[in-house]
Design a protein around this motif. Structure first.
Motif, PDB file in Angstrom:
ATOM      1  N   GLY A 160       0.800  -1.223   0.000  1.00  0.00           N
ATOM      2  CA  GLY A 160       0.000   0.000   0.000  1.00  0.00           C
ATOM      3  C   GLY A 160       0.830   1.269   0.000  1.00  0.00           C
ATOM      4  N   ASP A 161       2.167   1.128  -0.106  1.00  0.00           N
ATOM      5  CA  ASP A 161       3.024   2.321  -0.145  1.00  0.00           C
ATOM      6  C   ASP A 161       2.755   3.168  -1.384  1.00  0.00           C
ATOM      7  N   GLY A 162       2.270   2.559  -2.461  1.00  0.00           N
ATOM      8  CA  GLY A 162       1.891   3.331  -3.632  1.00  0.00           C
ATOM      9  C   GLY A 162       2.670   2.970  -4.876  1.00  0.00           C
ATOM     10  N   LYS A 163       2.491   3.797  -5.897  1.00  0.00           N
ATOM     11  CA  LYS A 163       3.149   3.606  -7.195  1.00  0.00           C
ATOM     12  C   LYS A 163       3.538   4.968  -7.735  1.00  0.00           C
ATOM     13  N   ILE A 164       4.542   4.964  -8.618  1.00  0.00           N
ATOM     14  CA  ILE A 164       4.945   6.171  -9.338  1.00  0.00           C
ATOM     15  C   ILE A 164       4.867   5.851 -10.825  1.00  0.00           C
ATOM     16  N   PHE A 165       4.159   6.693 -11.562  1.00  0.00           N
ATOM     17  CA  PHE A 165       4.048   6.549 -13.007  1.00  0.00           C
ATOM     18  C   PHE A 165       4.847   7.668 -13.655  1.00  0.00           C
ATOM     19  N   VAL A 166       5.626   7.332 -14.671  1.00  0.00           N
ATOM     20  CA  VAL A 166       6.451   8.305 -15.376  1.00  0.00           C
ATOM     21  C   VAL A 166       5.892   8.455 -16.786  1.00  0.00           C
ATOM     22  N   VAL A 167       5.496   9.700 -17.133  1.00  0.00           N
ATOM     23  CA  VAL A 167       4.864   9.973 -18.419  1.00  0.00           C
ATOM     24  C   VAL A 167       5.660  11.052 -19.139  1.00  0.00           C
ATOM     25  N   PRO A 168       6.084  10.814 -20.385  1.00  0.00           N
ATOM     26  CA  PRO A 168       6.800  11.872 -21.116  1.00  0.00           C
ATOM     27  C   PRO A 168       5.862  13.045 -21.429  1.00  0.00           C
ATOM     28  N   VAL A 169       6.408  14.250 -21.315  1.00  0.00           N
ATOM     29  CA  VAL A 169       5.643  15.470 -21.595  1.00  0.00           C
ATOM     30  C   VAL A 169       6.295  16.151 -22.789  1.00  0.00           C
ATOM     31  N   SER A 170       5.511  16.452 -23.818  1.00  0.00           N
ATOM     32  CA  SER A 170       6.079  17.023 -25.041  1.00  0.00           C
ATOM     33  C   SER A 170       6.399  18.502 -24.902  1.00  0.00           C
ATOM     34  N   ASP A 171       5.650  19.253 -24.096  1.00  0.00           N
ATOM     35  CA  ASP A 171       5.918  20.680 -23.953  1.00  0.00           C
ATOM     36  C   ASP A 171       5.281  21.206 -22.689  1.00  0.00           C
ATOM     37  N   LEU A 172       5.780  22.343 -22.221  1.00  0.00           N
ATOM     38  CA  LEU A 172       5.226  23.073 -21.082  1.00  0.00           C
ATOM     39  C   LEU A 172       4.940  24.493 -21.544  1.00  0.00           C
ATOM     40  N   ILE A 173       3.838  25.045 -21.096  1.00  0.00           N
ATOM     41  CA  ILE A 173       3.499  26.419 -21.447  1.00  0.00           C
ATOM     42  C   ILE A 173       3.034  27.132 -20.186  1.00  0.00           C
ATOM     43  N   GLY A 178       3.102  32.921 -21.604  1.00  0.00           N
ATOM     44  CA  GLY A 178       3.193  32.233 -22.886  1.00  0.00           C
ATOM     45  C   GLY A 178       4.538  31.566 -23.113  1.00  0.00           C
ATOM     46  N   GLU A 179       5.422  31.604 -22.095  1.00  0.00           N
ATOM     47  CA  GLU A 179       6.737  30.959 -22.227  1.00  0.00           C
ATOM     48  C   GLU A 179       6.543  29.458 -22.391  1.00  0.00           C
ATOM     49  N   ARG A 180       7.484  28.859 -23.123  1.00  0.00           N
ATOM     50  CA  ARG A 180       7.412  27.422 -23.388  1.00  0.00           C
ATOM     51  C   ARG A 180       8.709  26.740 -22.977  1.00  0.00           C
ATOM     52  N   GLY A 181       8.626  25.432 -22.797  1.00  0.00           N
ATOM     53  CA  GLY A 181       9.808  24.614 -22.533  1.00  0.00           C
ATOM     54  C   GLY A 181      10.469  24.919 -21.206  1.00  0.00           C
ATOM     55  N   GLU A 182      11.809  24.990 -21.221  1.00  0.00           N
ATOM     56  CA  GLU A 182      12.573  25.179 -19.986  1.00  0.00           C
ATOM     57  C   GLU A 182      12.260  26.502 -19.295  1.00  0.00           C
ATOM     58  N   LYS A 183      11.968  27.546 -20.070  1.00  0.00           N
ATOM     59  CA  LYS A 183      11.615  28.831 -19.457  1.00  0.00           C
ATOM     60  C   LYS A 183      10.325  28.715 -18.654  1.00  0.00           C
ATOM     61  N   ALA A 184       9.384  27.946 -19.135  1.00  0.00           N
ATOM     62  CA  ALA A 184       8.114  27.764 -18.425  1.00  0.00           C
ATOM     63  C   ALA A 184       8.284  26.849 -17.224  1.00  0.00           C
TER      64      ALA A 184
END
Length: 198
Positions: A160-173, A178-184
């Motif tokens: 019952g300690d839980g789970k971690i799911f790793v999902v790739p993210v294509s972009d951040l805004i 309106g900044e994108r990527g690493e700046k966001a």
């Protein structure tokens, strides 16, 4: 009411059927006997058995245990015990991780909806166990360190300690600018600021 497609209407989907050897009119004879009916002797048909002809192609998952989709950012979804969240979030703040979303969720996994233990006592309302889902988006270079920190702070060693799911993210805004990527992804007081101050 069911409808039927006209022959050839399915196009390429059924084009491979003509290549399947389902009937062979030449090799041997199968004579149906329907009482005294007068069927022509030209209905000689032999059916060939094929090995599970499949209409849908078989797709297999990649077998490499080290496979991780390549992306600049990853979203971690950690389903954890509610009473471990203060320890986990405090540890993430100390390492400079900002921007954590927390949601109350209910469900069951290996526990099978059995009673949850908290503070030495067991409780169970229904078949679902109360958990908390933490969602964190991190850059690729932070990924393993954040996973290790969550595991270290959330682990009790019991089911019952839980789970971690790793999902790739294509972009951040960032909505405000309106900044994108690493700046966001960067936040004031976050990990980037902590590493430049040191």
């Amino acid at each position: 009411m069911a409808t039927m497609a006209k022959p050839g209407a399915l196009g390429p989907l059924n084009a491979h059927f003509k290549d399947l050897p389902l009937m062979d009119f030449a090799s041997s004879i199968l004579r149906p006997k329907f009482g005294g009916s007068h069927l022509p002797s030209q209905l000689n048909v032999t059916l060939k058995h094929t090995r599970n002809p499949s209409i849908v192609p078989i797709i297999r998952a990649q077998s490499s245990p080290d496979y991780v989709p390549d992306s600049k950012f990853y979203k971690l979804e950690a389903i954890l015990r509610p009473w471990r969240i203060p320890k986990v979030s405090s540890a993430l703040l100390k390492m400079g991780i900002r921007g954590v979303t927390v949601s109350d969720v209910r469900g069951f996994g290996a526990q099978g909806g059995s009673a949850e233990r908290q503070g030495g006592s067991e409780f169970s309302e229904d078949n679902f166990v109360a958990k908390v889902k933490m969602e964190i988006v991190v850059s690729k270079d932070q990924l393993e360190e954040v996973i290790d920190k969550i595991i270290k702070e959330a682990r009790t060693g019991e089911i019952g300690d839980g789970k971690i799911f790793v999902v790739p993210v294509s972009d951040l805004i960032r909505v405000r600018t309106g900044e994108r990527g690493e700046k966001a992804e960067r936040m004031t007081g976050g990990r980037a600021d902590m590493s430049t101050a040191a």
